[in-house]
Design a protein around this motif. Structure first.
Motif, short mmCIF file in Angstrom:
data_model
loop_
_atom_site.label_atom_id
_atom_site.label_comp_id
_atom_site.label_asym_id
_atom_site.label_seq_id
_atom_site.Cartn_x
_atom_site.Cartn_y
_atom_site.Cartn_z
N ALA A 521 0.82 -1.21 0.00
CA ALA A 521 0.00 0.00 0.00
C ALA A 521 0.86 1.27 0.00
CB ALA A 521 -0.93 -0.01 1.21
N GLU A 522 1.97 1.26 0.76
CA GLU A 522 2.86 2.42 0.78
C GLU A 522 3.51 2.65 -0.58
OE1 GLU A 522 5.57 1.66 3.88
OE2 GLU A 522 4.12 2.01 5.52
N ARG A 527 3.88 5.83 -5.74
CA ARG A 527 3.80 5.87 -7.20
C ARG A 527 2.75 6.89 -7.65
NH1 ARG A 527 8.59 4.16 -8.66
NH2 ARG A 527 9.00 1.94 -8.16
N GLU A 528 1.64 6.90 -6.95
CA GLU A 528 0.62 7.89 -7.32
C GLU A 528 1.11 9.31 -7.12
OE1 GLU A 528 -2.70 6.86 -4.95
OE2 GLU A 528 -3.29 5.11 -6.17
N LEU A 537 10.56 10.29 -6.78
CA LEU A 537 11.00 10.76 -5.47
C LEU A 537 12.19 9.93 -5.02
CD1 LEU A 537 7.53 11.16 -3.74
CD2 LEU A 537 8.90 12.92 -4.87
N ALA A 538 13.12 10.63 -4.35
CA ALA A 538 14.30 9.92 -3.85
C ALA A 538 13.92 8.89 -2.82
CB ALA A 538 15.29 10.94 -3.24
N SER A 539 12.94 9.25 -1.99
CA SER A 539 12.52 8.31 -0.98
C SER A 539 11.91 7.07 -1.62
CB SER A 539 11.52 8.96 -0.02
OG SER A 539 10.40 9.42 -0.77
N SER A 540 11.23 7.31 -2.77
CA SER A 540 10.63 6.18 -3.44
C SER A 540 11.69 5.25 -3.99
CB SER A 540 9.71 6.68 -4.57
OG SER A 540 9.20 5.59 -5.30
#
Length: 572
Positions: A521-522, A527-528, A537-540
């Motif tokens: 879910a996170e 992604r959205e 995103l870097a965190s992604s």
């Protein structure tokens, strides 16, 4: 003649202009000689029937010697006139349909004629049948009748019961006056005529006009319909209001229904009285027989005596029925004997519904046919099951209730559990006769936390091939005796340990699935968000890298292959 032949051809009737055969004595004699399989005889007066249909005859003749005829088939020819039957006075049935007949005549000598079929001809009026006083059936459909006067001659036939005038050109409503005066009319076919549309409330009106009618057009007239139509007609003639006539018909329907219910109830009461009398006589006979045989036969001898069928010589095996069925039947008999109402009360029905639901639940849980639960306290196996099904040295068993993965309770099942149950390690707690399972005692409860005992509704279906013991319901009100052997406690501890292990595995699996679902879910949420911002995103990326497990280290062979100095002999 030519005009008549063309008319026959245009209207689908056999045309006399086609090549025809002549009805002669020689032809009849040869036909009877060839038709011995049809019970025809060369001696003319011995024949009681002749098959002369669809031969192309234009005239009836050469039948003078056939004085014993009772039925003649002459349909499907080109006959234009009825003649040549003066000597056939014993005729009962005459078939002349599908010809070119325009007038009814030549039947004066047929005084005992019963059935006359002249349908699909060109007859315009019914006449010259006064001599046929025994006529009961007249079929004159598909002809040229057009008015009530064309059929008024039927009033001279007092025994006429069946009149078929369908598919003519009758459009005169006065035909109701004619058919209503026919004293013996039972069957009337009037459909296919224009008059049907001219008569208001056609079926009700015709039935009301003809009191003896039993069949109209396409269906019979039953007594219930007769009563309804009579009530409708009476009200309609009195008021002229169709709605009031319909209401009178509805009232009659309700009255008929009430009469039927009262008659059914009377029959039920008479049957119950007969049952009561029979039960009293049977009980009296049984009591007298028991008193007469009390001194001669002991109970032990009576119980061991085998009953043998008088027809096959085989032993009669007593198969006990369901306890619930027996109880309900006895209750009903007692109500009948006491003169109480036959129907059950709402409480009785609710009780039966619950018992049936209990049996259905047992069948679903065990996967087979459920047996009724006995209300007797636990004791000998014979008391509960109605007879011993194993040796006295065998042990009793209790079903083990285990927790499923979804947190509910259910009986253990499957191949592994069945095998373990046979070994005495899981699924069943083996005890000696008369003892309770180990987990039901205070000592075993302190040592471990076993699953709770099954409810009274639990039952286990054991196949004959597995030869597993049958569970016996446990009486919760009776205090369990203390265990007497260490093997009982060991079996209970094994069951408890196995249950704890299964619960721990299930909990760990559930926690892992929840963690995976949360991580997924996170990632979807990130992604959205990237799609909205337009850049990753870097965190992604870091989360994806962290979520992706590192590849396993290469084996020595893979490392050597990557370096290019693989020695396959060494690997071998």
């Amino acid at each position: 003649g030519v005009e008549k032949s063309l008319r026959c051809a245009d209207e689908g009737h056999p045309s006399p202009t086609v090549p025809t055969m002549e009805l002669t004595k020689e032809y009849l004699k040869q036909m009877c000689k060839d038709g011995r399989k049809q019970d025809l005889y060369t001696t003319p007066e011995l024949n009681d029937k002749l098959y002369l249909h669809y031969k192309g005859f234009r005239e009836i003749k050469a039948l003078e010697a056939y004085t014993g005829l009772k039925v003649v088939w002459l349909e499907g020819n080109g006959i234009g006139e009825i003649s040549g039957l003066e000597h056939n006075t014993k005729l009962r049935t005459l078939y002349l349909h599908e010809n070119c007949i325009e007038e009814l005549k030549g039947l004066d000598t047929l005084t005992i004629l019963d059935t006359l079929n002249v349908s699909k001809n060109y007859i315009r009026t019914i006449a010259n049948l006064s001599a046929c006083q025994a006529l009961t059936t007249l079929i004159i459909s598909n002809n040229k009748l057009s008015s009530a006067d064309d059929i008024r001659h039927v009033l001279e036939l007092p025994k006429l019961q069946t009149l078929d005038v369908q598919s003519n050109d009758i459009d005169d409503v006065e035909i109701l006056e004619v058919v209503s005066k026919m004293p013996s009319l039972r069957v009337l076919y009037l459909q296919g005529n224009p008059v049907v549309k001219n008569i208001r409330y056609y079926r009700k009106t015709v039935i009301a006009a003809c009191e003896g009618l039993r069949y109209l057009d396409d269906r019979p007239v039953f007594d219930d319909e007769r009563k309804r139509v009579t009530a409708w007609k009476r009200e309609y003639d009195a008021t002229g209001d169709y709605e009031k006539a319909l209401e009178a018909e509805r009232t009659e329907i309700r009255r008929i229904k009430a009469e039927k219910e009262a008659a059914d109830e009377k029959n039920f009461r008479a049957f119950e009285a007969m049952m009561k009398k029979g039960i009293e006589e049977r009980r009296a006979n049984e009591a007298a027989a028991a008193a007469a045989n009390a001194d001669e036969n002991s109970p032990d001898v009576a119980n061991t005596t085998k009953k043998v069928s008088a027809y096959s010589g085989e032993e009669i095996v007593n198969v006990p029925e369901s306890a619930i069925v027996t109880e309900r039947r006895e209750e009903r008999l007692e109500r009948i004997m006491a003169g109480e109402p036959r129907d059950m009360t709402a409480a009785d029905k609710l009780k039966i519904d619950r018992e049936l639901a209990l049996i259905h639940e047992q069948s679903e849980r065990t996967g087979g046919a459920a047996k009724p639960i006995s209300s007797k306290p636990k004791g000998d196996v014979k008391d509960v099951l109605g007879g011993s099904i194993w040796d006295e040295s065998e042990v009793e068993c209790e079903p083990v209730v285990d927790e499923d993965e979804d947190g509910g309770e259910g009986e253990v099942g499957g191949v592994e559990e069945t095998k373990a149950a046979e070994e005495g390690t899981i699924g069943w707690a083996a005890t000696k006769k008369g003892e309770q399972p180990a987990w039901s005692t205070p000592a075993s409860a302190a040592a471990s936390t076993p699953p709770p005992p099954p409810p009274p509704s639990a039952a286990v279906s054991v196949s004959a091939a597995a030869a597993a013991p049958v569970p016996v319901p446990v009486d919760a009100a009776k205090p369990p005796p203390p265990p007497s052997e260490p093997a009982v406690r060991a079996a209970a501890d094994a069951v408890a340990a196995e249950s704890d292990l299964e619960r721990a595995v299930a909990a760990e699996r559930a926690a892992l699935e929840a963690e995976q679902a949360q991580s997924l879910a996170e990632r979807i949420a990130r992604r959205e968000l990237e799609l909205e911002v337009g850049t990753p995103l870097a965190s992604s990326r870091a989360a994806d890298a962290a979520a992706t497990p590192p590849p396993p280290p290469p084996t020595p062979a893979q490392a050597a292959a990557a370096a290019g100095d693989t020695d396959f002999d060494e690997l071998d």
